[in-house]
Design an enzyme around this catalytic site. Structure first.
Site, PDB file in Angstrom:
ATOM      1  N   ALA A   1       0.851  -1.204   0.000  1.00 33.02           N
ATOM      2  CA  ALA A   1       0.000   0.000   0.000  1.00 33.02           C
ATOM      3  C   ALA A   1       0.881   1.247   0.000  1.00 33.02           C
ATOM      4  O   ALA A   1       2.098   1.174   0.211  1.00 33.02           O
ATOM      5  CB  ALA A   1      -0.921   0.018   1.228  1.00 33.02           C
TER       6      ALA A   1
ATOM      7  N   ARG B   1       3.395  -8.075   4.361  1.00 35.64           N
ATOM      8  CA  ARG B   1       2.782  -9.153   5.138  1.00 35.64           C
ATOM      9  C   ARG B   1       1.494  -9.675   4.515  1.00 35.64           C
ATOM     10  O   ARG B   1       1.086 -10.793   4.785  1.00 35.64           O
ATOM     11  CB  ARG B   1       2.500  -8.672   6.566  1.00 35.64           C
ATOM     12  CG  ARG B   1       3.754  -8.425   7.387  1.00 35.64           C
ATOM     13  CD  ARG B   1       3.425  -8.001   8.790  1.00 35.64           C
ATOM     14  NE  ARG B   1       2.709  -6.728   8.819  1.00 35.64           N
ATOM     15  CZ  ARG B   1       2.287  -6.133   9.922  1.00 35.64           C
ATOM     16  NH1 ARG B   1       2.491  -6.714  11.100  1.00 35.64           N
ATOM     17  NH2 ARG B   1       1.657  -4.974   9.874  1.00 35.64           N
TER      18      ARG B   1
ATOM     19  N   SER C   1      12.143  10.320   7.864  1.00 34.03           N
ATOM     20  CA  SER C   1      11.000  11.216   8.057  1.00 34.03           C
ATOM     21  C   SER C   1      11.495  12.529   8.631  1.00 34.03           C
ATOM     22  O   SER C   1      12.511  12.569   9.338  1.00 34.03           O
ATOM     23  CB  SER C   1       9.986  10.593   9.022  1.00 34.03           C
ATOM     24  OG  SER C   1       8.980  11.517   9.385  1.00 34.03           O
TER      25      SER C   1
ATOM     26  N   TYR D   1       8.466   7.250  17.660  1.00 33.42           N
ATOM     27  CA  TYR D   1       8.457   7.262  16.193  1.00 33.42           C
ATOM     28  C   TYR D   1       9.554   8.181  15.670  1.00 33.42           C
ATOM     29  O   TYR D   1      10.342   7.792  14.794  1.00 33.42           O
ATOM     30  CB  TYR D   1       7.099   7.706  15.652  1.00 33.42           C
ATOM     31  CG  TYR D   1       7.110   7.846  14.150  1.00 33.42           C
ATOM     32  CD1 TYR D   1       7.231   6.721  13.339  1.00 33.42           C
ATOM     33  CD2 TYR D   1       7.042   9.100  13.528  1.00 33.42           C
ATOM     34  CE1 TYR D   1       7.271   6.834  11.953  1.00 33.42           C
ATOM     35  CE2 TYR D   1       7.085   9.215  12.152  1.00 33.42           C
ATOM     36  CZ  TYR D   1       7.201   8.088  11.366  1.00 33.42           C
ATOM     37  OH  TYR D   1       7.257   8.205   9.997  1.00 33.42           O
TER      38      TYR D   1
ATOM     39  N   LYS E   1      13.144   7.289  13.425  1.00 32.45           N
ATOM     40  CA  LYS E   1      13.528   7.915  12.166  1.00 32.45           C
ATOM     41  C   LYS E   1      14.842   8.682  12.300  1.00 32.45           C
ATOM     42  O   LYS E   1      15.591   8.820  11.326  1.00 32.45           O
ATOM     43  CB  LYS E   1      12.406   8.820  11.674  1.00 32.45           C
ATOM     44  CG  LYS E   1      11.148   8.040  11.262  1.00 32.45           C
ATOM     45  CD  LYS E   1      11.461   6.965  10.221  1.00 32.45           C
ATOM     46  CE  LYS E   1      10.243   6.231   9.727  1.00 32.45           C
ATOM     47  NZ  LYS E   1      10.545   5.229   8.689  1.00 32.45           N
TER      48      LYS E   1
ATOM     49  N   GLY F   1      -2.551   9.862   1.129  1.00 33.27           N
ATOM     50  CA  GLY F   1      -2.686   8.794   0.153  1.00 33.27           C
ATOM     51  C   GLY F   1      -2.158   7.456   0.599  1.00 33.27           C
ATOM     52  O   GLY F   1      -1.884   6.585  -0.233  1.00 33.27           O
TER      53      GLY F   1
END
Length: 252
Positions: free
Chosen positions: A12, A34, A136, A149, A153, A184
């Protein structure tokens, strides 16, 4: 012969867009993830130049066995795109679920370095290759609830910088891409576990899209072999770093 690229998290969002773009650009692509049904669907769309390969980034044994598990003709990976990653939760550190922290570290850090480690010796031996990781802006700019998180990164950023040092003298390139707000994809849905809240993140904005990241990957790969793009930080025009904050009225 066509070069082979392995893209993680290709079921995705960014990974799917990158896989599609690389097929378009003439690569053979190993698409991992996965969800087998999504990988099979992608293979049905893109044809025999895409190899669907189920891989859980939390499974150290499967990662270690990956080079020998690939079919003949698919084992000399020229390009690794470390795209698989996730954010879980937005709670402040003192309120966070430790399982969420462990999940982010397992995928964003541990799985990423393990996969890089198993594929890198082949690139060095063939004296060609390119490792691209999706970092990120969260690894650069802190924000409330970004805690682990952002730390994962930041790890990606420093890991990729150190790879450049280790690979000096070899024709293996290393690039860290650091996107800001990107819509998206399922990123915010997974993080917030609430589709309405996830949609609200992008309300009245024009964020980056997976195709923008795929375009950036394609550009980096298209450059002559002697050119290494170390890092790219990119944001939509509607986003900027927030600056410092001040808490007022605090008790001593």
């Amino acid at each position: 012969m066509k070069q082979i690229a392995l893209v993680t998290g290709a079921t995705a969002g960014l990974g799917k867009a990158i896989a599609e773009r690389l097929i378009h650009d003439g690569y053979r692509v190993i698409a991992t993830g996965r969800r087998q049904e999504r990988l099979d669907e992608l293979a049905g769309q893109l044809g025999p130049e895409l190899l669907p390969f189920r891989l859980d980034m939390d499974d150290a044994a499967a990662i270690a066995a990956l080079p020998g598990s690939l079919p003949d003709g698919w084992r000399d990976v020229d390009v690794l795109v470390n795209n698989a990653g996730l954010a879980l939760g937005m709670e402040k550190a003192q309120d966070a679920d430790i399982a969420n922290w462990q999940g982010m570290i397992s995928t964003n850090v541990t799985g990423m370095v393990e996969l890089t480690r198993v594929l890198l010796p082949g690139m060095v031996a063939r004296d060609r290759g390119h490792v691209i990781s999706l970092g990120s802006t969260a690894g650069i700019y802190p924000y409330t609830g970004g805690n682990v998180y952002g730390a994962t990164k930041a790890f990606v950023r420093q890991f990729m910088r150190n790879l450049r040092c280790d690979l000096l003298g070899h024709n293996v390139r290393v690039t860290n891409l650091e996107p800001g707000m990107c819509g998206g994809s399922e990123f915010s849905n997974v993080r917030l576990r609430d589709d309405a809240k996830a949609a609200a993140v992008y309300a009245d904005t024009k964020p980056l899209q997976p195709a923008d990241i795929a375009e950036t990957v394609a550009w980096v790969l298209s450059l002559p072999r002697h050119v290494n793009i170390n890092e790219i930080e990119l944001m939509p025009v509607c986003q900027s770093a927030g600056g410092l904050s001040v808490a007022r009225g605090m008790k001593e």
